[in-house]
Design an enzyme around this catalytic site. Sequence first.
Site, short mmCIF file in Angstrom:
data_model
loop_
_atom_site.label_atom_id
_atom_site.label_comp_id
_atom_site.label_asym_id
_atom_site.label_seq_id
_atom_site.Cartn_x
_atom_site.Cartn_y
_atom_site.Cartn_z
N ARG A 1 0.81 -1.24 0.00
CA ARG A 1 0.00 0.00 0.00
C ARG A 1 0.84 1.28 0.00
NH1 ARG A 1 -3.63 -3.01 3.48
NH2 ARG A 1 -5.23 -3.86 2.13
N LYS B 1 2.76 11.00 -11.99
CA LYS B 1 1.91 10.10 -12.79
C LYS B 1 2.68 8.80 -12.99
CE LYS B 1 -1.06 13.02 -15.61
NZ LYS B 1 -1.37 13.45 -16.99
N GLU C 1 9.12 17.35 -25.74
CA GLU C 1 8.48 17.70 -24.46
C GLU C 1 9.08 18.99 -23.89
OE1 GLU C 1 5.86 16.01 -23.58
OE2 GLU C 1 6.11 13.86 -23.97
N LYS D 1 6.76 22.55 -14.89
CA LYS D 1 5.94 21.38 -14.54
C LYS D 1 5.57 21.42 -13.05
CE LYS D 1 4.66 16.79 -15.20
NZ LYS D 1 4.82 15.52 -15.89
N GLU E 1 -5.07 16.70 -12.30
CA GLU E 1 -5.49 17.03 -13.67
C GLU E 1 -6.98 17.33 -13.78
OE1 GLU E 1 -3.26 14.95 -16.77
OE2 GLU E 1 -5.07 14.98 -17.99
N ARG F 1 -3.42 21.07 -15.70
CA ARG F 1 -2.45 20.01 -15.97
C ARG F 1 -2.72 19.33 -17.32
NH1 ARG F 1 0.33 15.50 -11.95
NH2 ARG F 1 1.67 14.64 -13.58
N ASN G 1 -0.80 17.84 -22.01
CA ASN G 1 -1.08 16.84 -23.04
C ASN G 1 -1.12 17.44 -24.44
OD1 ASN G 1 -1.45 14.43 -21.45
ND2 ASN G 1 -3.22 15.46 -20.58
N HIS H 1 -0.63 15.33 -27.51
CA HIS H 1 -0.71 13.92 -27.10
C HIS H 1 -1.94 13.21 -27.65
CE1 HIS H 1 2.54 15.15 -24.53
NE2 HIS H 1 2.64 13.97 -23.95
N HIS I 1 -0.81 10.07 -29.35
CA HIS I 1 -1.17 8.74 -28.85
C HIS I 1 -1.86 7.92 -29.94
CE1 HIS I 1 -1.09 9.75 -24.25
NE2 HIS I 1 0.10 9.48 -24.73
N HIS J 1 7.55 7.80 -28.43
CA HIS J 1 6.52 8.66 -27.82
C HIS J 1 6.77 10.14 -28.15
CE1 HIS J 1 3.64 10.17 -24.91
NE2 HIS J 1 4.60 10.91 -24.36
P1 NAD Z 1 12.38 4.88 -22.39
O1 NAD Z 1 12.31 4.80 -20.94
O2 NAD Z 1 11.96 3.67 -23.19
O3 NAD Z 1 13.86 5.27 -22.82
C1 NAD Z 1 14.14 5.48 -24.18
C2 NAD Z 1 15.33 4.65 -24.65
O4 NAD Z 1 16.53 5.21 -24.15
C3 NAD Z 1 15.31 3.20 -24.21
O5 NAD Z 1 15.78 2.42 -25.29
C4 NAD Z 1 16.34 3.16 -23.08
O6 NAD Z 1 16.93 1.91 -22.96
C5 NAD Z 1 17.32 4.21 -23.50
N1 NAD Z 1 18.04 4.90 -22.44
C6 NAD Z 1 17.51 5.48 -21.33
N2 NAD Z 1 18.45 6.19 -20.68
C7 NAD Z 1 19.60 6.03 -21.37
C8 NAD Z 1 20.91 6.54 -21.22
N3 NAD Z 1 21.21 7.42 -20.26
N4 NAD Z 1 21.86 6.16 -22.12
C9 NAD Z 1 21.54 5.34 -23.14
N5 NAD Z 1 20.30 4.84 -23.36
C10 NAD Z 1 19.35 5.20 -22.48
O7 NAD Z 1 11.50 6.08 -22.99
P2 NAD Z 1 11.30 7.60 -22.55
O8 NAD Z 1 11.21 8.34 -23.82
O9 NAD Z 1 12.23 8.04 -21.50
O10 NAD Z 1 9.86 7.55 -21.86
C11 NAD Z 1 8.71 7.20 -22.61
C12 NAD Z 1 7.66 6.72 -21.64
O11 NAD Z 1 7.36 7.76 -20.71
C13 NAD Z 1 6.34 6.37 -22.31
O12 NAD Z 1 5.90 5.14 -21.78
C14 NAD Z 1 5.42 7.48 -21.90
O13 NAD Z 1 4.07 7.07 -21.81
C15 NAD Z 1 5.95 7.85 -20.55
N6 NAD Z 1 5.65 9.23 -20.10
C16 NAD Z 1 5.18 9.38 -18.85
C17 NAD Z 1 4.91 10.64 -18.37
C18 NAD Z 1 4.45 10.82 -16.97
O14 NAD Z 1 4.08 11.95 -16.61
N7 NAD Z 1 4.50 9.82 -16.13
C19 NAD Z 1 5.13 11.76 -19.18
C20 NAD Z 1 5.64 11.57 -20.47
C21 NAD Z 1 5.89 10.28 -20.92
N1 GLY Z 2 3.08 14.35 -18.86
C1 GLY Z 2 1.81 14.91 -18.53
C2 GLY Z 2 1.61 15.10 -17.07
O1 GLY Z 2 2.44 14.78 -16.27
O2 GLY Z 2 0.57 15.54 -16.70
#
Ligand code: NAD
Ligand code: GLY
Length: 385
Positions: free
Chosen positions: A133, A155, A197, A244, A254, A258, A262, A265, A269, A283
């Site tokens: 939890r 998130k 972003e 942010k 949100e 917030r 998006n 997005h 998406h 992404h």
């Molecule tokens: P990811 O985590 O898949 O990383 C991208 C690539 O970079 C991967 O191949 C990884 O292995 C590589 N990598 C990471 N760090 C590295 C480093 N320092 N050196 C070499 N390679 C490295 O993708 P991302 O673009 O970081 O994140 C995308 C995800 O984030 C999606 O699932 C998306 O939905 C999510 N997201 C979440 C939020 C949120 O608010 N929680 C906001 C935006 C996106």
């Molecule tokens: N990436 C969108 C949010 O955190 O709200």
Amino acid sequence: MPDTQDYNQHNTIQTVPLALGDRSYDILVGTGLLDIVGEYITPLLKQPRVFIVTEKRVFEHQGNRLKAALESANIDAEWFTLEAGEATKSFEQYQSLACNLLEAGIERSDTILAFGGGVIGDLAGFAASSLLRGINFIQIPTTLLAQVDSSVGGKTGINTPFGKNLIGAFYQPKRVIIDTTTLNTLPLRELQAGYAEVVKYGLIDDPAFFTWLEENYGAVMSEQQDHNTRELRIEAITHCCRAKARIVAADEREKGQRALLNLGHTFGHALEAECGYDGTILHGEAVAIGMIQALETSMRLGTASTKNRDRVVKHFKKIGMKTSASEINRPLDAEALLQHMFKDKKVEAGKIGFILGDIGSATMQYGVDLDIIRSVLHDSIHAPR
Ligand code: NAD
Ligand code: GLY
């Protein structure tokens, strides 16, 4: 690469507070923080051990730095190293990670470190929110996208066959530690995707930041980082984190502003879903194309100027980013993309919510004429490459 001492003697460390009452936390931004991470996490630990969730590629490039830093701070570490890629944000991986953490004897007083990009941050954060939890967690983001967006704001979640991020929780980390030198090993395509972003914050409500990026993008994106470019990169990432933090502090769940984060997005998406999350489109790439499509829609509705649409397209092209759906290596259909948009989290009473507007003035709009959306999608799919 200069040693850590060199980074820390000459480069700034920024602290951005995120104000959420007793769940407030700091976001630290600097160079070389990973090598002295013990200093930043020890005060938050109830016992001197951490459970690290990471993935193979991050471990390969940055794992030894974290390992050495924890050893020198006398912090025990249990490592959970998953496969890299979006497919890791799944039910199956969540179940396996949760069971492995429990099998390893994780207690409520323990701390999970999310060490990776957005995939690891979202999955590890969701595990932290749900195990026993709720277990404390700390974000150590290693991609540009995660450093400016996903690691901040709480998130967390996983994907389902019905769409992205449909199961999750708002669950804040105890600290976010951003070492910009981790970006030195990030592939250029990932850096470009994360940059979408960064630009997003300018387009939402900060036209001066967009102008700053037009002047300084070269330093922010440069693969060869000297003192000046390192400082500019810290400045850009800190600016995004401040934006942010301000938005999340005002609207954590949100209910209003917030949602502006998006921007691009809803369109993006749909492209990701149509491509099946198989790496055809990242992404951030989908978000970049989606932001251009949102600007184009706004232009056709008379709320954005052609000049500003062209300005953003030109900026993305300079960086080598995709700006239209025609650049995706896959046949696409406007109607199929529109149908994906109806599964978006912002759909209300069957109406899609679009974030639209000009540079620096985004707003949420319902009831947009879908024929305009169809024509924007069609033109993007058939745009000259
Ligand atoms: P990811 O985590 O898949 O990383 C991208 C690539 O970079 C991967 O191949 C990884 O292995 C590589 N990598 C990471 N760090 C590295 C480093 N320092 N050196 C070499 N390679 C490295 O993708 P991302 O673009 O970081 O994140 C995308 C995800 O984030 C999606 O699932 C998306 O939905 C999510 N997201 C979440 C939020 C949120 O608010 N929680 C906001 C935006 C996106
Ligand atoms: N990436 C969108 C949010 O955190 O709200």
